[in-house]
Every structure is written in structure tokens, then in C-alpha cells.
Design a protein around this motif. Structure first.
Motif, PDB file in Angstrom:
ATOM      1  N   ASP A 451       0.820  -1.211   0.000  1.00 45.75           N
ATOM      2  CA  ASP A 451       0.000   0.000   0.000  1.00 45.75           C
ATOM      3  C   ASP A 451       0.856   1.263   0.000  1.00 45.75           C
ATOM      4  O   ASP A 451       0.410   2.320  -0.469  1.00 45.75           O
ATOM      5  N   LEU A 452       2.052   1.172   0.554  1.00 51.06           N
ATOM      6  CA  LEU A 452       2.940   2.341   0.636  1.00 51.06           C
ATOM      7  C   LEU A 452       4.147   2.197  -0.274  1.00 51.06           C
ATOM      8  O   LEU A 452       5.167   2.844  -0.054  1.00 51.06           O
ATOM      9  N   VAL A 459      11.117   6.950  -9.672  1.00 49.94           N
ATOM     10  CA  VAL A 459      10.874   8.176  -8.927  1.00 49.94           C
ATOM     11  C   VAL A 459      11.531   8.106  -7.553  1.00 49.94           C
ATOM     12  O   VAL A 459      12.245   9.013  -7.125  1.00 49.94           O
ATOM     13  N   LEU A 460      11.295   6.991  -6.868  1.00 56.65           N
ATOM     14  CA  LEU A 460      11.844   6.852  -5.521  1.00 56.65           C
ATOM     15  C   LEU A 460      13.364   6.723  -5.552  1.00 56.65           C
ATOM     16  O   LEU A 460      14.056   7.216  -4.654  1.00 56.65           O
ATOM     17  N   ARG A 461      13.884   6.025  -6.559  1.00 63.09           N
ATOM     18  CA  ARG A 461      15.341   5.905  -6.665  1.00 63.09           C
ATOM     19  C   ARG A 461      15.974   7.274  -6.836  1.00 63.09           C
ATOM     20  O   ARG A 461      16.984   7.599  -6.203  1.00 63.09           O
ATOM     21  N   LYS A 462      15.356   8.093  -7.648  1.00 61.23           N
ATOM     22  CA  LYS A 462      15.861   9.447  -7.842  1.00 61.23           C
ATOM     23  C   LYS A 462      15.728  10.265  -6.559  1.00 61.23           C
ATOM     24  O   LYS A 462      16.623  11.034  -6.190  1.00 61.23           O
ATOM     25  N   LYS A 463      14.612  10.069  -5.844  1.00 62.53           N
ATOM     26  CA  LYS A 463      14.364  10.813  -4.617  1.00 62.53           C
ATOM     27  C   LYS A 463      15.405  10.484  -3.550  1.00 62.53           C
ATOM     28  O   LYS A 463      15.940  11.388  -2.897  1.00 62.53           O
ATOM     29  N   ILE A 561      11.031  -6.071   1.327  1.00 66.30           N
ATOM     30  CA  ILE A 561      11.043  -4.617   1.528  1.00 66.30           C
ATOM     31  C   ILE A 561      11.629  -3.960   0.278  1.00 66.30           C
ATOM     32  O   ILE A 561      12.655  -4.403  -0.230  1.00 66.30           O
ATOM     33  N   PRO A 562      10.987  -2.917  -0.263  1.00 63.64           N
ATOM     34  CA  PRO A 562      11.538  -2.258  -1.463  1.00 63.64           C
ATOM     35  C   PRO A 562      12.980  -1.799  -1.218  1.00 63.64           C
ATOM     36  O   PRO A 562      13.310  -1.238  -0.182  1.00 63.64           O
ATOM     37  N   LYS A 563      13.812  -2.083  -2.204  1.00 61.72           N
ATOM     38  CA  LYS A 563      15.244  -1.794  -2.075  1.00 61.72           C
ATOM     39  C   LYS A 563      15.532  -0.388  -2.595  1.00 61.72           C
ATOM     40  O   LYS A 563      15.439  -0.120  -3.790  1.00 61.72           O
ATOM     41  N   HIS A 564      15.898   0.493  -1.657  1.00 61.35           N
ATOM     42  CA  HIS A 564      16.332   1.842  -2.004  1.00 61.35           C
ATOM     43  C   HIS A 564      17.645   2.084  -1.262  1.00 61.35           C
ATOM     44  O   HIS A 564      17.691   1.997  -0.030  1.00 61.35           O
ATOM     45  N   PRO A 618       8.042   3.458   2.170  1.00 55.21           N
ATOM     46  CA  PRO A 618       8.913   4.019   1.127  1.00 55.21           C
ATOM     47  C   PRO A 618       8.311   5.209   0.388  1.00 55.21           C
ATOM     48  O   PRO A 618       9.032   6.093  -0.056  1.00 55.21           O
ATOM     49  N   ASP A 619       6.960   5.235   0.265  1.00 55.64           N
ATOM     50  CA  ASP A 619       6.348   6.311  -0.520  1.00 55.64           C
ATOM     51  C   ASP A 619       6.236   7.619   0.240  1.00 55.64           C
ATOM     52  O   ASP A 619       6.145   8.692  -0.378  1.00 55.64           O
TER      53      ASP A 619
END
Length: 850
Positions: A451-452, A459-463, A561-564, A618-619
Motif C-alpha cells: 500500500d505504501l 521516482v523513488l530511486r531518484k528521490k 522490503i523495497p530496495k532503495h 517508502p512512498d
């Protein structure tokens, strides 16, 4: 020519008249004042009591034998028995290569131009060098005055133990008018020594000076700082002296008692002066005598420097070797597992092994629509939306457990989120339907990571990459002026010899080149090496993750878990910068550069909290700009608190109010997942929520877990604010850092508890990291609180905390803190990196948000 004849006649008559005048009277010439001179062949160890006036000059002639290989001190002691402050007695000692003169009463000045008069004066004579084996040297003591009659006592003695011996303690007394100095000669094979001076009494304040064998010797309070190295002293003083700095391979140890104690942190009991007292009236100090003990011992050798550097390198390079071994072991284990799975060729077994044991979630949680969720937005002011976030007594508690098996084939068939055309986060956030969707999703009672994690990965990688580039930019612009400044500080210390500028542990400060405390700088190497190692680990993980994305690996796309990695890179860079700036701070630690050592500590604490929050959110994590702006505000308060906060009630009130308000705002932001507005209607909405939840119906919180965390966080922060307001600790920088660490530990403990409560597990490597890191942190804090120096006191008071080296005769307690804290920080980073590795094969819609 009758005109010219008349003129000549007139001149002749005038000349005759002048010759007839009587001659002018002869004035008597003043006769020079003849002073009587009395010469005396004087003897050592004999007291001469005599008087002198304006017509009498006393000369005392002394002679003694001087040997080239033996140094003998000579001390002149005088006591003026008459009380003529306006017409003192002048004593002049004439030697072969030097002249020493002083008046009695001896007048020394202190702060505010106060005068201190001393009737008894003793001075040690400078000893000229001799080239012959034995030489008889003569010196003369002249006594004169302009007063009518002044009686005095004169005594010349030889100084026993004038030459200090290595590792031999020697005790002596000194006063402001009776300073002492001794000679030390470097023995063969010794390149540096440490001069230690101790006293059982803190006051009167004294000064220890190291001067070259030159005449004159500066041994009074008003000139002791003119040459050589010096430092003020209460109970302890230590100066490391190197042979290369003294061509004669010998030096003087000069001990001077100051006229006032203000330089050592003592009071000024004689100020202000009484109204009736004259500003020029000398102050009577009674008997300011101090008993001291001096010992000169050899410092460490060059071999000790080499062994200490190798020891330091071996410790931290061993982590590189250990990391390589673990990586090889993990790679072999992964290859064996892949081979086994391909040999089995069983889809059901493959799916089960990838997903781990099953867990079940209530049907209401797995429904396709959002109708079954209690949702609402605190951001809009309608009653319906407000009621959506209010709590209900009838809400059922959902237990966390694993769901039944689900094939990843269906997951793989989903549309990829990174196929969206927009890669700008702002475009995504400003769409009206997306904004409504946020209100629906983020205010659900039970959230999953899916959901998040709805935004485009690009976008998130750039952020999150901005975190790294921003901190790299900050590091460059911060470090360059810092390095220039500390080099200037060290140069000033070396040129002026004023060792009160820097707050070292002088009992364990080993110089190297122009650096005064090389060991305190070397011990920071761990931060840099381990920070670099962490960056390499993150780089390897990112490479592996990108390869998995290139293969369209389902696990990398939809599981775990999303990898950033941007925040991880920022953390590693911050750890390296902490090492660099801590080393710069320890080049010359003092009141004006303390923030060099603490700035990146605040940043590390903040980045760790952000990374922990990013894992499941992450979002909606903070942007790099807002995060660094908040950290800059923290550093600003740190500087203001140290400069203006000591004993300032107004500052502590303002800071405590800001601390509590910031805690409440952050709590609201976290509780409602950012779905609230700070506008003119905020008070109305708060009152409405209080009415519906507390008056109309008494319901529990909708987000119980979040509420527990935030309540505990508020209790701790309010307690810390109250503690600061009541106690007002002197070390504001450490107090502020303690606030950040307490919040980080609280959030980390909450994360671990909720992770286990959700049915997740902690794998072996993160578990070992947690246990070992906790142990290392415990030992590190023990050494940190030893407090070997403090710039919150005067330099002399700070030296009372100095202690000897405890490791390899090279490193002190604070160096051990550097070693252990760098290892502990590295271990803490590994915990954050590997904590959720058990979820790498779990679908994101089955991973809970907390």
C-alpha cells in the motif's frame, strides 16, 4: 667723504665704551653628587643584613667554580625590611653573559591593573655555558635605592638538585615572587620525554613552562609566556618535549605561581576594590605558596608509533577480510540452494521454500476493495471523514499470522509499477484522484508495504539518491574550511607555545610532525575505513539487485522490503565524515570547534531513523531537502545552546517549548501517515475529534501500535525536556545528541517488537549483529564517559581529568571509544541493512506496516 668718517668714529666710541664695562659675575658650577660605594667579597650560604640609601651603593662580589660536565644552580634571595613602597630597593645581578635586575617590593600586575607587592624575592640565576673543563666565574650583586634609608637581607645559595634526573621525583615550593626552574638534559638514546608536574593543592594557580637554555630565563608571571611552551596548572600538568626542538639537547623546566587564580577557574576575592582604596594601592596576597612535584620520564619510541599504526590498521582491515569470507560463504550457499531447487524441479516445493511458512490474514484484510476498511482523512474537515479516523469500540482486533500459500505466477502477471510514464514524484502527488487514493489507503486500519510502495521505482530511486548527493556536497563544503581552521589552530599552538589553546589529554598526547596529539587522530581511522567498507557492501547489494531487475526476477520486483540504497550511501558517507571531522576536532579540541565532532553524529542518528521508517513507508518518507533542513536546525540549536545556554533560563524555556511542539507535530504526522493539514481549521478539527472520541463515545485508538509508539516517544521526549529545563546540563551538545539517540533506540526497539509480533523472524546474521553491536556499544559508552578532558572548564581544570595511556602505551580511553564506537556504528548499519532479509521472498501485500 665726511659721512663715512663720522660712522667710523661712532663705531670706535661704542667699542671703547664696551671695553670699559665690568666683566659679568662667574656663576658657581654644580659639583657632581659623589655616591659612596661599598664593595664586599661575599660568600655563599651567608646572610648579609645591611642598609642602603641614596648616597650609598653596595656591591657584593661572588665567585664559584663551574665544570663543563656538571651544572650547578645559584639562587639569590632578598628581603627588604623597610616599608618604602614608593622608593623601592633595586637589585642588579651582573653575570658573564647576562644581567638580571629586580626591585623590592616587587610589583606584579593582575587583572583590571591590580597591583600585588612582594617584600621577599628569590631568583635563580641563569648559568652560562663554559668551554673549559673547570672555570671560575664571577658575578656581582649591586644594591641601590633612592630612599633615605632601607634595610635589607641578602643571601646567595647553591641550588641542590638543580639538574633533574630521569624518572626521579623532586618536590619543591614556589610563590609568585620566588619562582623555580630546573635543568634537564636528554640522556643518550632518548628522543622525547614527558615532563609531569603534580600538586596536592589546586590553588594557587601556577604556570609550567619549558624554555631553551638561554639567558635570561623568563620566570615571572608577567613574562613567562614570552618564550617556549607553557600551560596553566592546578593539580596536574604534562608537556611532551622532543630533543629535536632543543639544539643543546637540554631545557629548563620553569614553575611560576600566578598572582591570581582566575586563569585556572578560581575566584577573584580581591575584586572589586573597596571604595576608599586607591587604585594604585598594592594588594596584600598574604602567603600564596604552592608545593609541587616534578618528574621527567621518557616518552614512547618511534617503534611504538609504527606498532600502534599497524595495530590500528590490522583491526579495521580484518573487517574487510571477514566481510569477504562471509560474502564467499553466502555465495556458495546460494549456489547450492539453486542447484538443489533445480534438481527437485517441483513448483509447489519451490514456491513454498521461497515464501517460507504460511500465514493467514482475515478476509476483510484480503478483500479486493477498500469498502471493508475503516478509512477517513484527517486532512479534510468534513464530519464524515473525521469520523472515519475516529475510533470505535466495536472494532475487532486482527491477529498477525501467515496466509496460505499463493503462487508467484499470479504476482508476476501483475502490471509493473515502474511502467508508468511519469518519473517525477511531484506529478504523481498532485493528481486529484491519486490524492484521494492516498486518503483511502494510508488511513486504513491495517496497512501492507504494497500500500505504501505504489510509486514508480525510478521516482523513488531518484528521490533517495538525493540524500547521498546532498550529504556529499555538504561534506565537501563543510570539511574544507574545517581543515583549514584546525591547521591554523595547530600552527598557532606551535608558534606561540600556548598549550592552553587545545584541550588534550596531555598525559597521553603523542606528537608527530606538527601534530600535538597524533594518537587521537589515528584512532578515528576506523570511522573512515568502516564507512568505506559499508559503502562497498551497499554497492555490491545494489549491483546484485539491479541484475535481478534486469532478469525480471519476481522476487526483486514484487517481494520483500523495497530496495532503495540512497539513504544507505548517505549513512556510509556520514560515517566517513564523522571520522574525518572528529580527527580535525582532535587536532586542537576546544570550545570553538566542538561542533566539528558532533555535527555528523546528529546526521547519523537522523539518517538511521529515516532509514528505519523508510523500510515500511517508502512512498511517504521525508525528502532529502526537508530532512537536511531539520538536521541543520538541530545543529543550529546545538551551537546556540553551547554558546548561550549555560545558566540561561530564557533559552531553556524556549528550547523546551520548541522540543515539545516538534514532538507533537511529528507524532501527528506519523500517526496519520501525513494525511492531515496544518491550517487555520486545525483547532476546530482537533476539538471535533476530542468530542467524538472522548465525549460522545469513549473509543480506543484506531492505530493501536502506532499510538503505543508515539505515547512512549512523547513520554520520553517530555521527560527529557523537563530534565533539561530543571537541571540545565552544561554539555548541551551531548544533551541534544542524547535526545536523538533515545528516540532512535525507542523506534528501533519498537520495530523489532512489531516485527516479531507480526510473525516475522530475524535471520542469523542480523541477530549476531544485534547482539555483538549491543555489547560493543556498552563497552564504548563506558570509555566515553571516562571524561579525560572537557572544554567546559578552564584548561588547567581540564587537565585534572587527564590520565595515562591504557593500550600499547599509545592510546587512551577516548581512543578506545573511537575504536569501539566506529565498530558499533558499522554494526548498527549492518543491522539496518540485513534486518528484513527474511522478507526477501515474501510478497509485499503480506508484509505489515508498523
Amino acid at each position: 667723504m665726511p659721512g663715512s668718517g663720522a660712522a667710523a668714529l661712532a663705531w670706535a666710541l661704542l667699542a671703547g665704551a664696551l671695553l670699559l664695562l665690568p666683566p659679568p659675575p662667574v656663576l658657581p658650577q654644580p659639583q657632581p653628587h659623589r655616591r659612596n660605594v661599598s664593595e664586599t667579597e661575599a660568600q655563599f650560604n651567608t646572610t648579609y643584613t645591611d642598609w642602603v640609601d641614596a648616597d650609598l651603593l653596595h656591591i657584593y662580589a661572588f665567585n664559584h667554580s663551574v665544570r663543563r660536565n656538571a651544572t650547578e644552580g645559584v639562587r639569590v634571595s632578598v628581603n627588604v625590611l623597610s616599608d618604602h613602597k614608593d622608593l623601592p630597593v633595586l637589585f642588579v645581578v651582573r653575570q658573564k653573559e647576562a644581567v638580571v635586575s629586580f626591585q623590592v617590593p616587587l610589583i606584579l600586575r593582575g587583572l583590571y591593573q591590580r597591583k600585588y607587592a612582594y617584600q621577599e624575592v628569590s631568583r635563580t640565576l641563569c648559568q652560562p655555558q663554559t668551554k673549559t673543563e673547570v672555570e671560575t666565574q664571577h658575578f656581582y650583586v649591586d644594591v641601590s635605592t633612592l630612599s633615605l634609608n632601607a634595610s635589607y637581607q641578602l643571601r646567595v645559595t647553591r641550588v641542590e638538585n638543580f639538574v633533574l634526573r630521569t624518572n626521579k621525583r623532586f618536590s619543591f615550593n614556589a610563590t609568585a615572587s620566588q619562582p623555580q626552574y630546573f635543568k634537564y638534559e636528554f640522556p643518550e638514546g632518548v628522543d622525547s620525554v614527558i615532563v609531569k608536574v603534580t600538586s596536592a593543592m589546586a590553588f594557587p594557580c601556577s604556570v609550567i613552562s619549558i624554555q631553551d637554555i638561554l639567558c635570561p630565563v623568563y620566570d615571572l608571571d608577567n613574562n613567562v609566556a614570552f618564550i617556549g611552551m607553557y600551560q596553566t596548572m592546578t593539580k596536574k600538568a604534562a608537556i611532551t618535549v622532543q630533543k629535536k626542538d632543543f639544539p643543546s639537547h637540554s631545557f629548563y623546566v620553569v614553575v611560576v605561581v600566578k598572582t591570581e587564580d582566575e586563569a585556572c577557574g578560581g575566584p577573584l576575592p580581591y575584586y572589586p576594590l573597596s571604595k576608599n582604596a586607591s587604585p594604585d594601592e598594592p594588594v596584600d596576597q598574604h602567603n600564596r605558596q604552592k608545593m609541587l612535584e616534578v618528574m621527567v620520564s621518557p616518552a614512547i619510541t618511534s617503534e611504538a608509533y609504527v606498532s600502534s599504526v599497524l595495530f590500528c590498521l590490522s583491526i579495521f582491515l580484518s573487517f574487510y577480510v571477514l566481510t569477504l569470507l562471509i560474502a564467499c560463504w553466502e555465495s556458495c550457499r546460494q549456489h547450492k540452494r539453486k542447484g538443489l531447487l533445480s534438481a527437485m524441479d517441483s513448483p509447489s516445493l519451490d514456491t513454498a521454500s521461497l515464501l517460507g511458512h504460511s500465514r493467514s490474514i482475515p478476509d476483510s484484510f484480503l478483500g479486493r476493495g477498500y469498502d471493508s476498511y475503516g478509512y477517513g482523512s484527517f486532512g479534510n474537515g468534513s464530519s464524515s471523514s473525521t469520523e472515519g479516523v475516529t475510533d470505535s469500540l466495536g472494532s475487532t482486533e486482527v491477529s498477525y499470522s501467515y496466509v496460505g500459500e499463493r503462487s508467484l505466477e499470479n504476482v508476476a502477471g501483475r502490471p509493473r509499477l515502474d511502467s508508468l510514464s511519469s518519473v517525477e514524484e511531484d506529478d504523481y502527488d498532485t493528481l486529484a484522484d491519486i490524492d484521494y487514493d492516498k486518503n483511502v489507503i494510508r488511513t486504513k486500519k491495517y496497512l501492507c508495504v504494497a500500500d505504501l510502495a505504489r510509486k514508480d521505482k525510478r521516482v523513488l530511486r531518484k528521490k533517495y539518491q538525493i540524500y547521498f548527493w546532498n550529504i556529499a556536497t555538504i561534506a565537501v563544503f563543510y570539511a574544507l574550511p574545517v581543515i583549514q581552521l584546525v591547521i591554523t589552530y595547530q600552527t598557532v599552538v606551535n608558534v606561540t607555545g600556548n598549550q592552553d589553546i587545545c584541550y588534550y589529554n596531555f598525559l597521553c598526547a603523542h606528537p608527530l610532525g606538527n601534530l600535538s596529539a597524533f594518537n587521537n587522530i589515528l584512532s578515528n581511522l576506523g570511522y573512515i575505513l568502516l564507512g568505506l567498507l559499508f559503502l562497498l557492501i551497499i554497492l555490491q547489494r545494489e549491483i546484485n539487485y539491479n541484475r535481478a531487475l534486469m532478469r525480471n526476477d519476481t522476487h526483486a520486483l514484487e517481494c520483500g522490503i523495497p530496495k532503495h540504497f540512497g539513504l544507505f550511501y548517505a549513512m556510509g558517507t556520514a560515517l566517513m565524515m564523522e571520522g574525518l571531522l572528529s580527527a580535525c576536532y582532535h587536532v586542537c579540541p576546544n570550545y570553538t570547534n566542538f561542533q566539528f565532532d558532533t555535527s555528523f553524529m546528529y546526521m547519523i542518528a537522523g539518517l538511521c531513523m529515516l532509514k528505519l521508517y523508510q523500510k515500511r513507508h517508502p512512498d511517504i518518507n521525508a525528502s532529502a531537502y526537508s530532512a537536511y533542513a531539520c538536521l541543520a536546525l538541530v545543529i543550529f540549536f546545538s551551537v546556540v545552546g553551547v554558546v548561550f545556554g549555560k545558566g540561561n533560563t530564557a533559552f531553556w524555556i524556549v528550547f523546551s517549548v520548541i522540543h515539545i511542539l516538534a514532538t507533537l507535530l511529528l507524532s501527528t504526522q506519523l500517526y496519520y501517515m501525513g494525511r492531515w493539514k496544518l491550517d487555520s481549521g486545525i483547532l476546530r478539527r482537533i476539538l471535533h475529534v476530542l468530542y467524538t472520541d472522548c465525549v460522545r463515545q469513549c473509543s480506543g485508538p484506531m492505530y493501536v501500535d502506532r499510538m503505543v509508539l508515539l505515547v512512549m516517544g512523547n513520554i520520553i521526549n517530555w521527560s527529557l525536556a523537563a530534565y533539561g529545563l530543571i537541571v540545565r546540563p552544561n554539555d548541551f551538545a551531548s544533551y541534544l545528541l542524547a535526545i536523538g539517540i533515545c528516540n532512535l533506540l525507542l523506534y528501533f526497539a519498537f520495530y523489532i517488537i512489531m516485527k516479531l509480533r507480526s510473525g516475522e523472524r530475524i535471520k542469523l546474521i542480523p541477530l549476531l549483529c544485534i547482539i555483538s553491536t549491543s555489547v560493543v556499544w556498552g563497552f564504548a559508552l563506558f570509555f566515553f564517559f571516562q571524561g579525560l578532558s572537557t572544554w567546559q572548564k578552564t584548561p588547567a581544570e581540564s587537565r585534572e581529568h587527564n590520565r595515562d595511556c591504557i593500550l600499547l602505551d599509545f592510546f587512551d580511553d577516548h581512543d578506545i571509544w573511537h575504536f569501539l564506537s566506529s565498530i558499533a556504528m558499522f554494526g548498527s548499519f549492518l543491522v539496518l541493512l540485513t534486518l528484513d532479509d527474511d522478507l526477501d521472498c515474501i510478497q509485499r501485500d503480506k508484509i505489515y506496516v508498523f
